[in-house]
Design an enzyme around this catalytic site. Structure first.
Site, PDB file in Angstrom:
ATOM      1  N   GLU A  12      39.272   8.606   2.686  1.00  0.00           N
ATOM      2  CA  GLU A  12      40.401   7.729   2.988  1.00  0.00           C
ATOM      3  C   GLU A  12      39.645   6.789   4.045  1.00  0.00           C
ATOM      4  O   GLU A  12      39.044   7.126   4.836  1.00  0.00           O
ATOM      5  CB  GLU A  12      41.530   8.317   3.851  1.00  0.00           C
ATOM      6  CG  GLU A  12      42.586   7.527   4.221  1.00  0.00           C
ATOM      7  CD  GLU A  12      43.332   8.031   5.370  1.00  0.00           C
ATOM      8  OE1 GLU A  12      43.498   7.006   6.246  1.00  0.00           O
ATOM      9  OE2 GLU A  12      43.642   9.232   5.548  1.00  0.00           O
ATOM     10  N   CYS A  66      46.041   4.978  10.343  1.00  0.00           N
ATOM     11  CA  CYS A  66      45.581   4.102   8.802  1.00  0.00           C
ATOM     12  C   CYS A  66      46.733   3.713   8.144  1.00  0.00           C
ATOM     13  O   CYS A  66      46.723   2.889   7.180  1.00  0.00           O
ATOM     14  CB  CYS A  66      44.922   5.337   8.089  1.00  0.00           C
ATOM     15  SG  CYS A  66      45.812   6.983   8.193  1.00  0.00           S
TER      16      CYS A  66
END
Length: 526
Positions: A265, A302
């Site tokens: 990620e 994020c």
């Protein structure tokens, strides 16, 4: 539990001899005791060897043993009490209340995967009966189950010292799948990592499982992580961090004699669409809530909404002005590390100097060390489309407003965007027609689409997807949060005409594990 500055190689505590490391307190701008010994490639080699030795015994252990291990890890983490929260607070500058919530999420993830292991659907047990009389050719007896891929390397993340770290979602899902785990501790929270690592280590020992089911290694620079990903015993990688770091691991993994998947990620700016009906009805309230989301946790999520798209109209300027007023009241706060704070400051400065970009507002400066000063910027869609740098993620409390001249231009921006973790639609019924136009594009671009919410919050559940097309992740087929995260560390195996005595329990005719199985095309639990 005392922090000794050790790695945990299987059941042993090992003080690395490859150099000295200390954690860092970003609030006091000072190093923290004790000294941690950095590991060598020999330490990585030993951890991986133990993981390889543990793989077959661990994957063949009863599902109940695996589920109890996950629950025991959670119980041991809770037993660490205030010492864990205090250490994580010192190392990360995150508020204690936030860390307590993160601990609860970490334990909740472990419980979710324990329940998943017991249920067994993830095995995808499938039986196709033999058809010896079929013409022109008979069909053999075919049975399928999913098996774990092998030892997994996990890299701790900077922004979630518990939920995306030593016993976080990557570790929990890998252990649930039946994979031993070797964790590379994040250098920003070494003490937190050792505390949690000892909780995992104790759970493995108390469960009577091979010591190689879990190891924790520490390293300075990139050498330790690179050696870990390159080791032939490692069969998959879980990573949360920067695009540069994730792509470096992908490159190493792809150049191995046996290439392996890296589930990284990496980078996302999470477009936030405020459609006209919502803007007219809730513009001022939305502006305030948006700023709260952008600055939550000093913007170190994020899923931070780093791009806000609006159509030009009578309510657009009041909306942006309301956001500017709300942000001006936000003070600078301490970021996770000195390096992250410096990178944020430099990125914001470059954005403010970018031609065609206007500064909308800044927060108020404080005397906080390693601070991130909130900032909002504005540009138009034409300039955004012509300036690739404006798509770069800035990790911190900032966002960019992009005004679009019409619907076609908004859709053009959506089509132009790279892959993202999330996209948000702020909508009212009057906006549904435009939302329908946007949805096909967003389905191709993101992993999670929200309506009338804010992306800075990821529920741990069966339906959650925390992933997305590149560069949000290196593999859009996977999620790092939620029950289906287990799929990253499994692969199917088919058994053709294998004698009943040799079949795994999940595929026995009498179904001793009481699994839901697909038998001759029909789902049943017989």
């Amino acid at each position: 539990m005392q922090i000794n500055g050790d790695m945990l190689i299987g059941g042993s505590s090992v003080h690395g001899s490859k150099g000295a490391l200390r954690a860092f307190d970003p609030v006091r701008h000072a190093e923290i005791e004790p000294v941690f010994g950095a590991g060598s490639t020999a330490d990585v080699e030993r951890a991986c060897e133990l993981a390889a030795l543990a793989f077959d015994p661990y994957r063949e252990a009863p599902l109940e043993t695996r589920a109890r291990l996950l629950e025991a890890i959670g119980e041991n983490i809770l037993a660490l009490g205030d010492a864990l929260i205090e250490r994580a607070h010192i190392e990360s500058a995150l508020p204690k209340a936030r860390l307590e919530g993160e601990r609860a999420r970490t334990v909740g993830q472990l419980k979710l995967f324990a329940a998943l292991v017991r249920e067994g659907r993830w095995l995808t047990a499938t039986l196709d009966s033999a058809l010896p009389e079929r013409k022109p050719l008979p069909r053999p007896d075919l049975r399928l189950r999913k098996v774990p891929v092998g030892p997994v390397a996990v890299f701790g993340a900077s922004n979630f010292p518990l939920a995306f770290s030593v016993a976080g979602g990557d570790t929990a899902s890998a252990l649930a799948a039946g994979c031993p785990v070797v964790v590379k501790a994040h250098p920003a929270h070494l003490g937190t990592s050792e505390l949690v690592g000892r909780a995992v280590q104790k759970a493995v020992a108390d469960s009577g499982l091979p010591e190689g089911v879990f190891s924790l290694v520490i390293g300075a620079g990139n050498e330790t992580g690179e050696a870990l990903v390159a080791h032939p015993a490692i069969k998959s990688v879980g990573f949360t961090g920067s695009r540069r770091g994730g792509l470096a691991l992908v490159e190493i993994a792809s150049k191995r004699r046996e290439p392996i998947p890296v589930f990284a990620e990496m980078s996302s700016i999470n477009p936030f669409f405020v459609l006209p009906g919502a803007l007219a009805k809730r513009g001022e309230a939305l502006a305030s809530a948006l700023v709260d989301s952008v600055t939550l946790g000093v913007g170190q999520f994020c899923t931070n909404p780093g791009l806000v798209l609006v159509l030009e109209g009578p309510h657009t300027r009041p909306f942006i002005d309301a956001a500017a007023q709300a942000l001006a009241k936000k003070g600078a706060q301490t970021m996770l590390t000195a390096g992250i704070a410096t990178a944020y400051k430099d990125s914001v400065t470059r954005r403010g100097e970018q031609a065609g970009v206007q500064s909308v507002a800044q927060g108020s400066a404080t005397d906080a060390a390693c601070s991130g000063l909130p900032a909002l910027f504005e540009t138009n869609a034409a300039h955004f489309l012509a300036t690739p740098q404006l798509e770069d993620e800035i990790f911190g409390p900032t966002s960019l407003f992009v005004t679009c001249a019409d619907v076609e231009e908004m859709i053009k921006v959506a089509e132009h965007l790279e892959g993202q973790l999330t996209a948000t639609l702020q909508i009212e019924p009057d906006d549904y027609a435009l939302a329908r136009q946007l949805l096909p594009t967003l389905e191709r671009k993101v992993g999670r689409i929200l309506a009338n919410g804010f992306p800075t919050g990821v529920e741990v559940s069966h339906a959650m997807v925390h992933g997305g097309p590149f560069p949000a992740t290196s593999d859009a087929r996977a999620t790092s949060v939620g029950a289906t995260a287990i799929e990253r560390f499994l692969r199917p195996v088919c058994y053709q005409d294998l004698p009943a005595e040799l079949l795994p329990e999940a595929l026995h005719d009498d179904n001793p594990l009481k699994l839901w199985r697909l038998r001759d095309g029909k789902l049943a639990q017989e």
